[in-house]
Design a protein around this motif. Structure first.
Motif, PDB file in Angstrom:
ATOM      1  N   LYS A  42      -5.123   2.011  -9.313  1.00 45.19           N
ATOM      2  CA  LYS A  42      -6.438   2.634  -9.212  1.00 45.19           C
ATOM      3  C   LYS A  42      -6.725   3.210  -7.833  1.00 45.19           C
ATOM      4  N   GLN A  43      -6.023   2.755  -6.811  1.00 42.88           N
ATOM      5  CA  GLN A  43      -6.245   3.241  -5.452  1.00 42.88           C
ATOM      6  C   GLN A  43      -5.254   4.328  -5.038  1.00 42.88           C
ATOM      7  N   SER A  77      -2.445  -2.802  -4.927  1.00 48.37           N
ATOM      8  CA  SER A  77      -3.073  -2.122  -3.791  1.00 48.37           C
ATOM      9  C   SER A  77      -2.407  -0.807  -3.440  1.00 48.37           C
ATOM     10  N   GLN A 114      -3.481   7.510  -4.020  1.00 48.80           N
ATOM     11  CA  GLN A 114      -3.909   8.790  -3.487  1.00 48.80           C
ATOM     12  C   GLN A 114      -2.792   9.826  -3.494  1.00 48.80           C
ATOM     13  N   GLN A 127      -1.357   2.762  -2.594  1.00 47.05           N
ATOM     14  CA  GLN A 127      -2.094   3.980  -2.276  1.00 47.05           C
ATOM     15  C   GLN A 127      -1.195   5.210  -2.211  1.00 47.05           C
ATOM     16  N   LYS A 137       0.817  -1.212   0.000  1.00 48.23           N
ATOM     17  CA  LYS A 137       0.000   0.000   0.000  1.00 48.23           C
ATOM     18  C   LYS A 137       0.853   1.266   0.000  1.00 48.23           C
ATOM     19  N   GLU A 175      -8.833   8.497  -7.463  1.00 50.31           N
ATOM     20  CA  GLU A 175      -8.629   8.678  -6.027  1.00 50.31           C
ATOM     21  C   GLU A 175      -7.462   9.611  -5.709  1.00 50.31           C
TER      22      GLU A 175
END
Length: 469
Positions: free
Chosen positions: A162-163, A139, A165, A141, A117, A187
Motif C-alpha cells: 500500500k505504500q 513497508s 511509490q 516503498q 522499504k 501512492e
C-alpha cells in the motif's frame, strides 16, 4: 561508533583491523567509492549500517547480520545467488544489490520482511518469477527489478504494498495483460513496464481515481494495442498544475538514499540517478496503439515528455496540447501541426518523422530552432525549414462548390485546360520541327496551302511524333 571512509583510495581487501575498531562496537561503516576487491575478512556481527557501494568487490555476496538495517553493495562485481540467510536480517530497511552479476531466484522470504522499504535488484541476472507472496501490511516503498531475466506475470500480491511509490520492472520477460490491479496503489508515482511482453488493450477497473499520483508512466516497447484510454489520462492528477516554485529542487528518496530509474528523455535513454519530484513523462512508444490522440492529454499541463512514436495512431494533433506549456519533448505525432504548438516555450525535442502531416510548419519561438530533420518523410508539409514553399491554400481540403461556382467552373476550366494543353503541344511541335532543320510543311500550312495538303502533311508527321515520344 561510526566510521566514514568513502571516496578514498583504499584497495584490495578490507583490513582485518576494522573488526576491532571500538572493541567491536562499530555500527556504521561507509567504505563506498574505493577500490576494494574483497570483503572476506569483514565481520558482519554488529553492523547497523554498511555501505560498500562503488567498489570492485568480487566473489559471493556477503551475508549481513540479523541486526543490520542498511546493506548497500551496488556497483560491484559480485556473483552467485542471494542466500536464504538474508531472510534472518529481519530488521532490514534498505537492501541495494543493484549493478552486479548476481543470478538465480529471489528467496520468497525476502519480500515478507516487515520493515523493508527499498528492494533494489536492478541490473543483475536474476531469473524465474517475481515472488508472489508480498505480505499484507509490508513497508515496501520502492521495488527496482529492471534489467534482469524475470518471467511470468506480475503477482497480484503487489496490491498488498500500500505504500509503494516506485515500481520498475522494465527490460525483463514479464508477460500478461495490462496490470490494472495496480490501480489500488494510491501512492504509486512511478510505473515502468517498458521492454517486456505485455499485450492487449489498456483498460481500467472500477477503482475510483486510479493512478492519481502517477508522474512517470512508461509502457513502451511492449505489445499493447487498442485506443489510448482517455479515462486514465484524465486521472493523472500528478501531472496537472504542478507548483514548480513551491516544490523546489527536491528528489525522491528513501531514508536519505536517492531513487533511480531509466527513462527515454529527449530522444535518449538515460538513467535518472536522482528523480526530481516535479519530473513528469508518458512514454507509449513502440507498441500497437491506434485511434486518435485524446483531447484530454492537453489537460496534463505539467507534462514534460510525451512519446507516442512507432504506433498506429491516426488523426490530427490535438490543439489542446498547446496547454502543456512545460512540454520539453514531443515525439512523432500525426495529422496537422496546430500553430498553437509554437507557444510551447520549453519544447526542446521534436520528432515528427515519417508521418502524413500536411500544411504549413508553424513558425515562432521554439519551432524556429528545429531543423528540417524533425519533419522528414512528411511530403504534405511546407514552409521553412522544408524546401517546399506553401501556396495560399496549402494543406486545405477542397470545399464543395455552389451552383454559381459550378457555372463559372464550366466556363473557365475548359479554357484553362485547353490553353495549357495547347501551349505544351505547341512547344513540343516547335521543337520537333526545328530539330528537322527545314520545316517546309509548317511554312506551307501558314502560307495558305489547300486544307487537303495540310491534312496529308499531318498524317505523315504523326508517326514521327509517336516515334520520338
Amino acid at each position: 561508533m561510526n566510521l566514514h571512509l568513502s571516496n578514498n583510495k583504499i584497495h584490495r581487501e578490507i583490513p582485518k583491523c576494522f573488526n576491532n575498531v571500538g572493541n567491536g562496537s562499530l555500527e556504521t561503516l561507509d567504505l563506498s567509492h574505493n577500490n576494494l576487491t574483497s570483503a572476506e575478512h569483514l565481520s558482519m556481527r554488529n553492523f547497523y549500517f554498511l555501505d560498500l557501494s562503488f567498489n570492485m568487490l568480487q566473489g559471493d555476496l556477503p551475508i549481513p547480520s540479523f541486526s543490520i538495517h542498511f546493506f548497500l553493495v551496488p556497483n560491484n562485481k559480485l556473483s552467485g545467488h542471494i542466500s536464504s540467510s538474508f531472510c534472518n536480517a529481519s530488521s532490514l530497511e534498505i537492501l541495494n544489490l543493484s549493478h552486479n552479476n548476481l543470478s538465480g531466484h529471489i528467496p520468497k522470504c525476502l519480500v515478507t520482511l516487515p520493515y523493508l522499504k527499498t528492494l533494489d535488484l536492478q541490473m543483475n541476472k536474476f531469473v524465474g518469477t517475481i515472488p508472489s507472496n508480498f505480505s499484507q501490511g509490508n513497508s515496501l516503498q520502492s521495488l527496482h527489478l529492471r534489467n534482469n531475466q524475470f518471467e511470468g506475470r506480475l503477482p497480484l500480491s503487489l496490491t498488498h504494498c500500500k505504500q509503494l511509490q516506485i515500481l520498475d520492472v522494465g527490460a525483463n520477460k514479464i508477460r500478461g495483460e495490462f496490470p490494472n490491479f495496480l490501480e489500488a496503489l494510491s501512492e504509486l508515482q512511478v510505473l515502468i513496464l517498458r521492454e517486456n511482453k505485455f499485450y492487449s488493450a489498456i483498460y481500467r477497473s472500477n477503482t475510483n481515481h486510479p493512478f492519481s499520483e502517477l508522474r512517470i508512466f512508461d509502457v513502451s516497447n511492449n505489445h499493447f494495442s487498442g485506443s489510448l484510454l482517455a479515462t486514465y489520462f484524465k486521472e493523472f492528477k500528478g501531472m496537472i498544475n504542478v507548483d514548480y516554485v513551491a516544490s523546489g529542487l527536491n528528489y525522491m528518496e528513501n531514508k536519505g538514499f536517492y531513487e533511480s530509474v531509466k527513462v527515454t528523455l529527449k530522444g535518449y535513454e538515460v538513467e535518472l540517478v536522482r528523480i526530481i519530484t516535479t519530473f513528469t513523462t508518458i512514454d507509449l512508444s513502440n507498441d500497437m496503439f491506434d485511434g486518435e490522440i485524446p483531447q484530454v492529454m492537453g489537460e496534463l499541463n505539467s507534462l514534460k515528455g510525451l512519446d507516442l512514436s512507432h504506433n498506429k495512431i491516426i488523426g490530427p494533433i490535438p490543439q489542446s496540447l498547446a496547454n502543456v506549456t512545460n512540454l520539453e519533448c514531443l515525439n512523432k505525432l500525426t495529422g496537422e501541426i496546430p500553430p498553437e504548438l509554437a507557444n510551447l516555450n520549453f519544447l526542446e525535442v521534436l520528432n515528427l518523422l515519417e508521418n502524413k502531416l500536411v500544411g504549413a510548419i508553424p513558425r515562432g519561438k521554439q519551432f524556429d530552432t528545429f531543423s528540417c530533420d524533425s519533419y522528414e518523410g512528411n511530403l504534405g508539409l511546407c514552409g521553412s525549414p522544408s524546401s517546399k514553399a506553401c501556396n495560399q491554400d496549402e494543406g486545405k481540403l477542397p470545399q464543395p462548390s455552389s451552383s454559381t461556382n459550378d457555372k463559372l467552373g464550366s466556363g473557365w476550366k475548359p479554357v484553362a485546360l485547353g490553353y495549357g494543353c495547347g501551349m505544351v503541344f505547341g512547344m513540343f511541335m516547335g521543337r520537333v520541327a526545328f530539330s528537322i532543320g527545314k520545316p517546309l510543311w509548317l511554312i506551307r500550312i501558314f502560307e495558305g496551302r489547300p486544307k487537303k495538303q495540310a491534312k496529308r502533311t499531318r498524317k505523315t508527321t504523326v508517326p514521327n511524333h509517336r516515334r520520338m515520344t
